[in-house]
Design a protein around this motif. Structure first.
Motif, mmCIF file in Angstrom:
data_model
loop_
_atom_site.group_PDB
_atom_site.id
_atom_site.type_symbol
_atom_site.label_atom_id
_atom_site.label_comp_id
_atom_site.label_asym_id
_atom_site.label_seq_id
_atom_site.Cartn_x
_atom_site.Cartn_y
_atom_site.Cartn_z
ATOM 1 N N GLY A 118 -15.410 18.835 -8.718
ATOM 2 C CA GLY A 118 -16.763 18.779 -8.173
ATOM 3 C C GLY A 118 -17.539 17.553 -8.592
ATOM 4 N N LYS A 119 -16.865 16.604 -9.231
ATOM 5 C CA LYS A 119 -17.564 15.380 -9.601
ATOM 6 C C LYS A 119 -17.531 14.423 -8.415
ATOM 7 N N THR A 120 -18.623 13.712 -8.252
ATOM 8 C CA THR A 120 -18.740 12.782 -7.144
ATOM 9 C C THR A 120 -18.431 11.384 -7.659
ATOM 10 N N VAL A 121 -17.641 10.650 -6.897
ATOM 11 C CA VAL A 121 -17.191 9.344 -7.390
ATOM 12 C C VAL A 121 -17.498 8.254 -6.366
ATOM 13 N N LEU A 122 -18.004 7.128 -6.880
ATOM 14 C CA LEU A 122 -18.121 5.940 -6.043
ATOM 15 C C LEU A 122 -17.331 4.856 -6.752
ATOM 16 N N LEU A 123 -16.393 4.239 -6.037
ATOM 17 C CA LEU A 123 -15.696 3.127 -6.668
ATOM 18 C C LEU A 123 -15.711 1.932 -5.741
ATOM 19 N N THR A 124 -15.773 0.756 -6.324
ATOM 20 C CA THR A 124 -15.679 -0.444 -5.510
ATOM 21 C C THR A 124 -14.300 -1.012 -5.728
ATOM 22 N N THR A 125 -13.791 -1.654 -4.715
ATOM 23 C CA THR A 125 -12.449 -2.235 -4.837
ATOM 24 C C THR A 125 -12.250 -3.281 -3.752
ATOM 25 N N HIS A 126 -11.364 -4.222 -4.034
ATOM 26 C CA HIS A 126 -10.930 -5.055 -2.917
ATOM 27 C C HIS A 126 -9.461 -4.787 -2.609
ATOM 28 N N HIS A 127 -8.934 -3.702 -3.250
ATOM 29 C CA HIS A 127 -7.570 -3.287 -2.933
ATOM 30 C C HIS A 127 -7.615 -2.166 -1.909
ATOM 31 N N LEU A 128 -7.048 -2.449 -0.743
ATOM 32 C CA LEU A 128 -7.029 -1.418 0.289
ATOM 33 C C LEU A 128 -6.220 -0.226 -0.122
ATOM 34 N N GLU A 129 -5.124 -0.542 -0.775
ATOM 35 C CA GLU A 129 -4.187 0.483 -1.216
ATOM 36 C C GLU A 129 -4.953 1.514 -2.052
ATOM 37 N N GLU A 130 -5.829 1.006 -2.901
ATOM 38 C CA GLU A 130 -6.592 1.864 -3.788
ATOM 39 C C GLU A 130 -7.558 2.752 -2.996
ATOM 40 N N ALA A 143 -13.140 5.612 -20.366
ATOM 41 C CA ALA A 143 -13.430 6.783 -21.207
ATOM 42 C C ALA A 143 -14.898 6.762 -21.650
ATOM 43 N N LEU A 144 -15.429 5.585 -21.962
ATOM 44 C CA LEU A 144 -16.838 5.493 -22.367
ATOM 45 C C LEU A 144 -17.753 5.957 -21.239
ATOM 46 N N SER A 145 -17.373 5.601 -20.005
ATOM 47 C CA SER A 145 -18.209 6.012 -18.875
ATOM 48 C C SER A 145 -18.155 7.520 -18.664
ATOM 49 N N MET A 146 -17.107 8.150 -19.208
ATOM 50 C CA MET A 146 -16.958 9.597 -19.043
ATOM 51 C C MET A 146 -17.488 10.386 -20.245
ATOM 52 N N ALA A 147 -17.979 9.676 -21.262
ATOM 53 C CA ALA A 147 -18.361 10.325 -22.527
ATOM 54 C C ALA A 147 -19.367 11.456 -22.333
ATOM 55 N N GLY A 148 -20.269 11.287 -21.389
ATOM 56 C CA GLY A 148 -21.314 12.284 -21.196
ATOM 57 C C GLY A 148 -20.931 13.384 -20.220
ATOM 58 N N ASP A 149 -19.651 13.439 -19.844
ATOM 59 C CA ASP A 149 -19.173 14.394 -18.856
ATOM 60 C C ASP A 149 -20.045 14.346 -17.592
ATOM 61 N N PRO A 150 -20.140 13.158 -16.978
ATOM 62 C CA PRO A 150 -21.087 12.961 -15.869
ATOM 63 C C PRO A 150 -20.682 13.707 -14.592
ATOM 64 N N ASP A 151 -21.672 13.968 -13.761
ATOM 65 C CA ASP A 151 -21.414 14.602 -12.465
ATOM 66 C C ASP A 151 -21.234 13.572 -11.363
ATOM 67 N N PHE A 152 -21.754 12.367 -11.626
ATOM 68 C CA PHE A 152 -21.602 11.280 -10.666
ATOM 69 C C PHE A 152 -21.031 10.086 -11.429
ATOM 70 N N ILE A 153 -19.922 9.566 -10.931
ATOM 71 C CA ILE A 153 -19.227 8.498 -11.640
ATOM 72 C C ILE A 153 -19.199 7.261 -10.751
ATOM 73 N N VAL A 154 -19.680 6.152 -11.297
ATOM 74 C CA VAL A 154 -19.716 4.908 -10.547
ATOM 75 C C VAL A 154 -18.777 3.920 -11.217
ATOM 76 N N LEU A 155 -17.811 3.429 -10.471
ATOM 77 C CA LEU A 155 -16.789 2.568 -11.053
ATOM 78 C C LEU A 155 -16.716 1.253 -10.294
ATOM 79 N N ASP A 156 -17.053 0.177 -10.969
ATOM 80 C CA ASP A 156 -17.009 -1.130 -10.325
ATOM 81 C C ASP A 156 -15.660 -1.775 -10.644
ATOM 82 N N GLU A 157 -14.833 -1.919 -9.655
ATOM 83 C CA GLU A 157 -13.486 -2.490 -9.797
ATOM 84 C C GLU A 157 -12.745 -1.848 -10.973
ATOM 85 N N PRO A 158 -12.510 -0.540 -10.917
ATOM 86 C CA PRO A 158 -11.990 0.149 -12.097
ATOM 87 C C PRO A 158 -10.586 -0.258 -12.521
ATOM 88 N N THR A 159 -9.734 -0.656 -11.606
ATOM 89 C CA THR A 159 -8.327 -0.833 -11.986
ATOM 90 C C THR A 159 -7.941 -2.282 -12.227
#
Lengths: 253, 315
Positions: B185-197, B147-163
């Motif tokens: 229309g938001k662009t997302v980059l997430l890193t994960t080592h879960h294939l399922e994700e 939620a903190l990462s979304m506070a500014g209503d960003p257009d590009f969201i970067v998530l390092d191992e979010p789950t």
């Protein structure tokens, strides 16, 4: 939208949050309020409120010592140790990703500590004055309060320097040793004249001693002298330059 | 002027981005263009260079070579920070603040923040709004950090191992939120080592191993490029591998006792041919590759190539 509004907005929120955090901290309540108040009443009841001391009486003399001890403690433990932990816990990195400028972050932290310091003075002075019926002129009360309040700035710079220590757990130890060392050798626990000669020689040049000395001089009917001002200012500048340098160096990756 | 700039939707461009520490390469030159509304997963085992990449993307780490441009802005600048939200690993909330207070604090940093109510809903923390942030459970903290990462209503969201540290229900909810945000229309980059994700949320997957991009594409592309389908069955005694290999389309045979596995790109045809041989087969199964198999195959191939290279160098 005017950008200046946004910065003011950030500043206000950050200031409010930092003040709340400080006031809610059990360590702050213990070390900056309970301990100085407890020791004040203990030592005054042991030595007597009217004991003659450096042109004044122990009741007011020791009040200045304990207020100084409290504010130094807030600067070193609350400000310094907290900075170090905020870095360790990733909080600072998180803030670095937001548009909050680092100057606003540090500035609001300093100002919230100053605001809380004012609250502490506003509790300690009236409490002692009412219980022991301390006799000082309004000008003396105000001057002492103003001196101790503004004079806490160099200690905040020392706190910032402490905040550069990488190992956050070590800062607790270093912070406490610094605080107790400066308090005892600086003559805040007992007057400097009662300490061994070598301790006096060191103690009189500690910022803690010069800090309390400014207030003691006001009690004796004088004013803080050039010596106290120059020494405290000197320490403040050195701490600030050193911490500024270290923060920049640690930030460069 | 680069012609590609004509495409308004290509909002993130990464050119030859790399990081080396002394002799050691943490990330080999990486080039990519990501479009608006796209969810990209950076998939790889621990130590593959994902966090290094994310740190450079966000301006926390200085790249050795290359550059990043997001909406035409450089990482670390104030306009960049106003439009990019990031969730990093391991960020403890500051002590002494309630969930609502931390969120309000972060909202104050941005010119057009997301409403508090919406942030609490996204994080699923409506009930916890008045609780001290430090008393939250691990999964709740992770959601607060989101939620903190979304506070500014960003257009590009970067998530390092979010789950990491989220339970299954939180994870599902998180994926749904991600998809909804991408649809806006938001662009997302997430890193994960879960294939399922990666498979569940990403439009594109970039597979990273030992600092190198070893595959890239949509989940389906990766599945089909990296592995074959296979047919499993039990064969009677005395049948020889060469018998199976003579069937057109069979590329490889594996055998475990009487259990035979044929790999092929066209399992339908092979199955028909198998039946036509007249051999008595039992327990026939057709297996489709999972992304997990594809991933294992890709990373294994990269390692083998690495070792081959090393042997070569030694000669």
């Amino acid at each position: 939208m005017r950008p200046s509004n946004t910065v003011m907005n950030m500043f206000r929120s950050q200031w409010k949050a930092e003040s709340l955090r400080l006031l809610r901290s059990p360590f702050f309540l213990l070390f900056s309020l309970a301990m100085p108040i407890g020791f004040y009443f203990l030592f005054v009841s042991l030595n007597g409120v009217d004991l003659e001391m450096s042109g004044t009486t122990w009741g007011v003399y020791f009040l200045m010592s304990m207020t100084a001890f409290s504010l130094i403690g807030t600067a070193v433990s609350q400000f310094g140790i907290r900075l170090s932990y905020e870095r360790k816990d990733g909080w600072m990195r998180l803030l670095r990703l937001t548009p909050l400028p680092v100057e606003v972050y540090i500035g609001s932290k300093v100002l919230s500590t100053l605001a809380v310091n004012l609250v502490v003075i506003g509790i300690l002075f009236p409490l002692a004055a009412v219980i022991y019926g301390l006799q000082l002129t309004a000008a003396q009360w105000l001057l002492c309060a103003a001196w101790l309040w503004i004079g806490s700035l160099p200690f905040l710079a020392l706190g910032a320097l402490l905040g550069t220590v990488k190992n956050a757990d070590a800062t607790i130890g270093i912070g406490n040793v610094l605080l107790m060392g400066m308090a005892i050798v600086g003559g805040l626990w007992m007057p400097l004249e009662q300490l061994p000669g070598w301790m006096q020689a060191v103690g009189q040049w500690l910022p803690s001693h010069q800090y309390a000395q400014g207030a003691w001089k006001v009690l004796a009917g004088g004013l803080p002298g050039i010596e106290e001002i120059v020494v405290l200012l000197g320490y403040g500048i050195v701490f600030m330059l050193a911490s500024g340098y270290l923060y920049r160096r640690q930030d460069a990756v | 002027m680069n012609v590609r700039h004509a495409d308004q939707n290509e909002i993130i461009s990464i050119r030859q981005l790399s990081k080396t520490y002394g002799e050691k390469s943490a990330l080999e030159p990486f080039t990519a263009v990501w479009r608006k509304g796209e969810v990209t997963a950076l998939l790889g085992p621990n130590g593959a260079g994902k966090t290094t990449f994310v740190s450079m993307l966000l301006g926390l780490l200085k790249p050795t070579t290359g550059e990043v441009s997001v909406f035409g802005m450089k990482p670390g600048t104030k306009p960049f920070k106003e439009r990019v939200g990031a969730l990093l690993q391991e960020a403890k909330p500051a002590d002494g603040l309630k969930v609502r207070e931390v969120l309000e604090l972060f909202r104050s940093f941005y010119p057009a923040p997301m409403p508090l109510k919406r942030l609490l809903a996204i994080a699923g923390l409506e009930e916890e709004a008045s609780r001290m942030a430090t008393t939250l459970s691990g999964g709740q903290r992770r959601r607060l950090a989101f939620a903190l990462s979304m506070a500014g209503d960003p257009d590009f969201i970067v998530l390092d191992e979010p789950t990491v540290a989220m339970d299954v229900a939180s994870r599902d909810r998180f994926w749904d939120t991600m998809k909804a945000l991408a649809a806006q229309g938001k662009t997302v980059l997430l890193t994960t080592h879960h294939l399922e994700e990666a498979d569940a949320v990403a439009d594109r997957i970039v597979v990273l191993a030992e600092g190198r991009v070893i595959a890239e594409g949509t989940p389906d592309e990766l599945k089909s490029s990296a592995s074959h389908q296979s047919i499993l069955f039990e064969a009677p005694e005395g049948t020889d591998d060469s018998r199976w290999l003579s069937i057109p389309g069979v590329e490889r045979v594996e055998r475990q006792g009487s259990r035979v596995r044929l790999y092929s790109l066209n399992t339908d045809q092979v199955l028909l041919d198998l039946v036509n041989t007249g051999i008595q087969l039992r327990n026939i199964e057709v297996r489709h590759a999972t992304l997990e198999e594809a991933f294992r195959k890709l990373t294994a191939a990269s390692e083998a190539q690495d070792q081959g290279g090393k042997r070569h160098a030694a000669v």
